[in-house]
Design an enzyme around this catalytic site. Structure first.
Site, PDB file in Angstrom:
ATOM      1  N   GLY A 223      79.288  28.218  29.383  1.00 28.02           N
ATOM      2  CA  GLY A 223      79.270  27.236  28.722  1.00 28.02           C
ATOM      3  C   GLY A 223      79.425  27.631  27.212  1.00 28.02           C
ATOM      4  O   GLY A 223      79.614  28.860  26.981  1.00 28.02           O
ATOM      5  N   ASN A 224      79.171  26.535  26.323  1.00 29.08           N
ATOM      6  CA  ASN A 224      79.147  27.063  24.989  1.00 29.08           C
ATOM      7  C   ASN A 224      78.218  26.498  24.111  1.00 29.08           C
ATOM      8  O   ASN A 224      77.820  25.266  24.682  1.00 29.08           O
ATOM      9  CB  ASN A 224      80.582  26.948  24.386  1.00 29.08           C
ATOM     10  CG  ASN A 224      81.022  25.564  24.339  1.00 29.08           C
ATOM     11  OD1 ASN A 224      80.494  24.553  23.642  1.00 29.08           O
ATOM     12  ND2 ASN A 224      82.148  25.322  25.085  1.00 29.08           N
ATOM     13  N   ARG A 225      78.031  26.600  22.852  1.00 30.57           N
ATOM     14  CA  ARG A 225      76.817  25.608  22.214  1.00 30.57           C
ATOM     15  C   ARG A 225      77.135  24.538  21.480  1.00 30.57           C
ATOM     16  O   ARG A 225      76.339  23.988  20.759  1.00 30.57           O
ATOM     17  CB  ARG A 225      76.438  26.719  20.954  1.00 30.57           C
ATOM     18  CG  ARG A 225      75.595  27.936  21.783  1.00 30.57           C
ATOM     19  CD  ARG A 225      75.032  28.903  20.742  1.00 30.57           C
ATOM     20  NE  ARG A 225      74.573  28.469  19.564  1.00 30.57           N
ATOM     21  CZ  ARG A 225      74.455  29.061  18.216  1.00 30.57           C
ATOM     22  NH1 ARG A 225      75.105  29.816  17.919  1.00 30.57           N
ATOM     23  NH2 ARG A 225      73.689  28.405  17.434  1.00 30.57           N
ATOM     24  N   SER A 226      78.383  24.223  21.682  1.00 31.56           N
ATOM     25  CA  SER A 226      78.650  22.882  21.000  1.00 31.56           C
ATOM     26  C   SER A 226      77.693  21.764  21.452  1.00 31.56           C
ATOM     27  O   SER A 226      77.788  21.391  22.529  1.00 31.56           O
ATOM     28  CB  SER A 226      80.101  22.551  21.292  1.00 31.56           C
ATOM     29  OG  SER A 226      80.568  21.273  20.655  1.00 31.56           O
TER      30      SER A 226
END
Ligand code: CTP
Length: 424
Positions: A223-226
């Site tokens: 995933g990513n931190r957005s």
């Protein structure tokens, strides 16, 4: 920028309404004019149509070629009742000059022409600038009518004293200076509780927000931190300005707004499918989601056990670039805005390269090397890179930054909106 509906009633000073429109449009406002029959004796429709860039209405049963749209707006698909649509969309209704007769009708709630019907149907702040002969102005009937209007919250712009229309007459009754009338309108706008520029009325805005998650197995993901904060702030701002907004939310756990439609997605593939499905009907795409560029080639259906493993290698493959694909097949009139997360120096040139490669109208860049802005922070500071230049947006709450980005989108779309209005 606001939408000002201007009612022009009969009087020599009707010509000053032309100057008022010039000042208002120069200040960035969009103006539509309603004239009374009598005012046509003083200034013709062609003059007001010329200075506003929009059709002028006089009669109640007259069809509006712009279907209630203000300059800069897309015209609605349906054929609305002209005066109701104009008052629904306007942010303020100014009547200048207002004759003694029109003031009497407004005070009495009469609706025997388009100007007065519109006033009765309007909930926008009303500004009345009287202009008449001094004896008419001083007459107790006129004084009482103006007092009634003021009691109801109408802003009266007092007339000036000086030479009047009839030769040799001097006294009170001259229409206030156009700058004073505009000042009163802007004052009314700034204090109106529910004032929001309806500048995106009828516009369909598609926003992607959040960050995608690509499964490794049934519980783990890449995933990513957005957080989706910036995307949701953009959606809120577009909805506030009257747009019809759909958000494709990728793993966003933030409060939702009632006026907005949300479609929940999880992976890059789901986001791609949903964006493709919704894009055709959209006028604007704000691609704020952080879409995974790579995903596991073969996610496990069950949880991968750690027993008997020293390590784990997950093979990743490229996802498709949704934005670039959609940009390649866009229809004329669609606006596509990308969002790029870049590290430190060289962010703007890299973004400019992406803008060209992906064939976007603009790309909003934020510097993710800074901990105080960007991912999951309340604030942001961005640069809007367009084809013609770069606009630096200073640090501010994401809602403020969103408003500046939406302003930039409106500016980019101004020629499109004008083309629609002319063709209406
Ligand atoms: N985007 C997309 N599909 C992808 C990846 C990105 O539509 N598979 C969109 C994003 O939503 C964003 C813009 O493209 O609006 C960002 O482009 P880009 O910078 O190319 O993506 P990044 O992964 O952030 O950058 P880089 O290529 O530098 O890793």
């Amino acid at each position: 920028m606001a939408r000002i509906l201007l009612g022009v009633s009969g009087g020599i000073s009707a010509y000053k309404a032309v100057e008022l429109i010039r000042l208002a449009t120069r200040a960035g406002h969009a103006v539509r004019v309603i004239q009374t029959e009598t005012s046509l004796e003083f200034v013709g429709r062609a003059t007001f149509a010329g200075v506003t860039g929009a059709p002028v209405l006089v009669g109640e049963f007259e069809a509006d070629p712009a279907r209630g749209a203000f300059p800069g707006d897309p015209a609605p698909d349906h054929d609305p009742i002209s005066h109701l649509e104009l008052v629904r969309r306007c942010d303020a209704y100014a009547i200048a000059p207002a004759s003694a007769n029109t003031i009497a009708k407004l005070a009495g709630g009469l609706a025997d022409n388009l100007l007065t019907s519109a006033a009765l149907a309007s909930t926008a702040p009303l500004v009345v600038a009287p202009a008449m002969n001094d004896r008419m102005y001083e007459h107790p009937a006129t004084r009482a009518n103006l007092a009634t209007l003021a009691e109801r919250g109408t802003r009266i712009v007092p007339p000036g004293t000086g030479a009047l229309a009839s030769k040799g007459e001097w006294g009170v009754g001259r229409l206030a200076e156009p700058s004073q009338v505009l000042g009163a309108v802007e004052d009314a706008l700034s204090t109106a509780v529910d004032y929001a520029p309806r500048s995106l009325d009828g516009m369909r805005v598609l926003v992607t927000a959040g960050g995608t998650r690509e499964p490794i197995d049934s519980v783990r993901y890449v995933g990513n931190r957005s957080s989706g904060r910036m995307g949701l702030a953009l959606a809120d701002e577009a909805a506030r300005r009257g747009a019809d907004v759909t958000v494709l939310a990728a793993n966003v756990s933030l409060p939702r707004a009632e006026a907005i439609r949300y479609v929940e997605v999880e992976t890059a593939a789901e986001l791609a499918a949903a964006t493709r499905a919704e894009f055709r009907a959209a006028d604007v795409l704000l691609m704020a989601a952080a879409v995974a560029d790579f995903r596991p080639v073969a996610p496990e259906a069950a949880k991968i056990p750690k027993t008997d493993r020293d390590g784990l290698t997950v093979e990743l493959e490229r996802t498709s670039d949704v934005l670039a694909e959609l940009a390649a097949e866009r229809s004329p009139g669609q606006t596509l805005i990308g969002f790029a997360a870049e590290h430190g120096e060289g962010a703007v040139p890299r973004a400019r390269e992406k803008l060209q490669r992906k064939r976007l109208d603009a790309i909003v860049v934020n510097d993710i090397s800074r901990p105080d802005i960007g991912f999951d922070a309340a604030d942001n500071e961005v640069a809007i890179v367009g084809r013609d230049g770069v606009q630096h947006v200073p640090r501010g709450a994401k809602a403020e930054v969103a408003a500046t980005i939406i302003d930039a989108v409106e500016a980019l779309r101004a020629p499109v909106a004008h083309a629609k209005l002319e063709g209406a």
